[in-house]
Design a protein around this motif. Structure first.
Motif, mmCIF file in Angstrom:
data_model
loop_
_atom_site.group_PDB
_atom_site.id
_atom_site.type_symbol
_atom_site.label_atom_id
_atom_site.label_comp_id
_atom_site.label_asym_id
_atom_site.label_seq_id
_atom_site.Cartn_x
_atom_site.Cartn_y
_atom_site.Cartn_z
ATOM 1 N N ILE A 140 -9.164 12.539 61.874
ATOM 2 C CA ILE A 140 -8.411 14.129 61.259
ATOM 3 C C ILE A 140 -9.063 14.758 60.385
ATOM 4 O O ILE A 140 -9.249 16.552 60.393
ATOM 5 C CB ILE A 140 -6.856 13.604 61.715
ATOM 6 N N GLU A 141 -9.433 13.815 59.333
ATOM 7 C CA GLU A 141 -9.616 14.566 57.545
ATOM 8 C C GLU A 141 -11.082 15.229 58.224
ATOM 9 O O GLU A 141 -10.715 16.362 57.650
ATOM 10 C CB GLU A 141 -9.647 13.491 56.865
ATOM 11 N N GLN A 199 -12.168 16.525 60.950
ATOM 12 C CA GLN A 199 -12.039 17.872 62.036
ATOM 13 C C GLN A 199 -11.378 19.553 60.819
ATOM 14 O O GLN A 199 -11.599 20.420 61.058
ATOM 15 C CB GLN A 199 -11.199 17.709 63.010
ATOM 16 N N LEU A 200 -10.517 18.331 60.227
ATOM 17 C CA LEU A 200 -9.436 19.080 59.492
ATOM 18 C C LEU A 200 -10.251 20.732 58.608
ATOM 19 O O LEU A 200 -10.134 21.486 58.084
ATOM 20 C CB LEU A 200 -8.496 18.992 58.655
ATOM 21 N N TRP A 253 -2.582 24.619 64.801
ATOM 22 C CA TRP A 253 -4.153 24.607 64.628
ATOM 23 C C TRP A 253 -4.581 24.662 66.272
ATOM 24 O O TRP A 253 -4.496 24.414 67.161
ATOM 25 C CB TRP A 253 -4.803 23.565 64.802
ATOM 26 N N THR A 281 -8.116 24.957 68.748
ATOM 27 C CA THR A 281 -9.097 24.321 68.150
ATOM 28 C C THR A 281 -10.548 24.453 68.885
ATOM 29 O O THR A 281 -9.665 26.068 69.967
ATOM 30 C CB THR A 281 -9.634 22.573 68.795
ATOM 31 N N PHE A 336 -1.259 16.878 62.617
ATOM 32 C CA PHE A 336 -2.452 16.938 61.424
ATOM 33 C C PHE A 336 -1.721 16.832 60.410
ATOM 34 O O PHE A 336 -2.168 17.311 58.642
ATOM 35 C CB PHE A 336 -3.186 17.989 61.584
ATOM 36 N N ALA A 379 -2.865 15.516 56.171
ATOM 37 C CA ALA A 379 -3.403 17.110 55.582
ATOM 38 C C ALA A 379 -2.856 16.475 54.099
ATOM 39 O O ALA A 379 -3.458 16.853 53.148
ATOM 40 C CB ALA A 379 -3.314 18.235 55.893
ATOM 41 N N GLN A 425 -5.481 18.584 51.497
ATOM 42 C CA GLN A 425 -6.087 19.554 52.424
ATOM 43 C C GLN A 425 -5.248 20.436 52.758
ATOM 44 O O GLN A 425 -5.430 21.738 52.705
ATOM 45 C CB GLN A 425 -6.881 18.702 53.570
ATOM 46 N N ILE A 479 -4.891 23.990 53.294
ATOM 47 C CA ILE A 479 -3.954 25.362 54.234
ATOM 48 C C ILE A 479 -2.259 25.781 53.707
ATOM 49 O O ILE A 479 -2.551 26.869 54.737
ATOM 50 C CB ILE A 479 -3.812 23.912 55.393
#
Ligand code: C2E
Ligand code: CA
Ligand code: CA
Length: 284
Positions: A26-27, A29-30, A63, A65, A76, A80, A85, A89
């Protein structure tokens, strides 16, 4: 089990392993989502319990995608937050809100009511969610904006702080006071769950307490929860703090909140969060 060293036996923890692997993916992808600007905003009206006028909109992130899927924050936000992250955001969200405020300046908003009529919305605020752990960084981000932008934001934005993990709101008193000096209003989110505590409201100059939807949901079926909601409203009032009920889904809940003296509410009963695209249709 496998052996580690001489006499230590370590069990392979599949669950923990999977969580770590998921977090890493996930990190990554973020990271891409941040670069490609894949975050979009949804808006949910917050209304006066007394007269049902729209007072604010809570800004809720989604989000979107590459393949057009809309991912909810529950999937997420926690990752995050753990990777940091969320700092980036939350800034992105605030900058998008700033842009929107400038766009609707001097324009009228007409938001549809349940009955299909339209409500005129005036002097509306935007409530944004900020993770308290990074509030210092958030304050310096605001300091780095132009004074004009900062003023526009502080006049129009309520900052909602939630504690998912520890007493960060409490240890960041100084930053919260700086936000207040800049002119922002502050809300404590999910009050009564997690780590939110009574000491906040006596020591920090909070403007709003948001009563979590789990309490609103049980209020009519559990007498103790009903009393809890009543107590929260009464305590808030003692300190001159306004209350906002979350997750109001039925007329009965709303009527009960009115009796208890709750100030504002939001929830599916009036409207779910709507996309920015839809929201902008109501700007005239
Ligand atoms: P929250 O701040 O407590 O937001 C309220 C949540 O309740 C939202 O979920 C909203 O869609 C949902 N909700 C609204 N009305 C109803 C109702 O009548 N019934 C029920 N069952 N639910 C209702 P959402 O949008 O999935 O957001 C989840 C959480 O993610 C938020 O909880 C907030 O803590 C966090 N979050 C959202 N956007 C941001 C953001 O930009 N930054 C940060 N740091 N956190 C965010
Ligand atoms: Ca919130
Ligand atoms: Ca909440």
């Amino acid at each position: 089990a496998k052996k580690e060293g001489k006499n230590k036996i370590v069990f392979f923890d599949r669950e923990k392993y999977e969580t770590v692997v998921q977090t890493i993916s996930i990190e990554e992808q973020l990271e891409k989502a941040i670069k490609k600007d894949e975050f979009i905003l949804y808006f949910q009206p917050i209304l006066s319990v007394k007269n049902n006028s729209i007072k604010a909109f809570e800004v809720l992130i989604r989000w979107k995608t590459e393949d057009g899927q809309i991912v909810l924050p529950e999937k997420f936000i926690q990752v995050a937050e753990s990777t940091g992250q969320i700092k980036e955001i939350d800034k992105i969200v605030v900058l998008k809100v700033l842009k929107l405020i400038k766009k609707i300046e001097n324009k009228k908003i007409k938001f549809p009511s349940k009955k299909g009529r339209f409500k005129n919305v005036s002097r509306v605020k935007f409530s944004v969610n900020i993770t308290p752990r990074f509030i210092k960084e958030f304050v310096s981000f605001l300091t780095g904006l132009t004074e004009e932008d900062r003023k526009i934001l502080s006049k129009n934005v309520v900052i909602e702080l939630t504690e998912r993990e520890s007493f960060e709101v409490y240890t960041e008193k100084e930053s919260i006071n700086r936000l207040k000096k800049m002119g922002f209003k502050i809300a404590i989110d999910d009050f009564g769950t997690g780590y939110s505590s009574l000491s906040y409201i006596s020591e920090l100059k909070i403007n709003y307490l948001k009563i979590d939807k789990i309490f609103i949901n049980k209020m009519l079926s559990d007498r103790r929860v009903h009393r809890l909601v009543q107590s929260i409203i009464n305590i808030a009032r003692t300190f001159g703090i306004k209350t906002v009920a979350e997750g109001v889904e039925t007329k009965r809940q709303l009527e009960e909140l009115k009796k208890l003296g709750c100030d504002k509410y939001q929830g599916y009963y009036f409207s779910p969060p709507v996309s920015q695209e839809e929201f902008e249709k109501y700007i005239g």
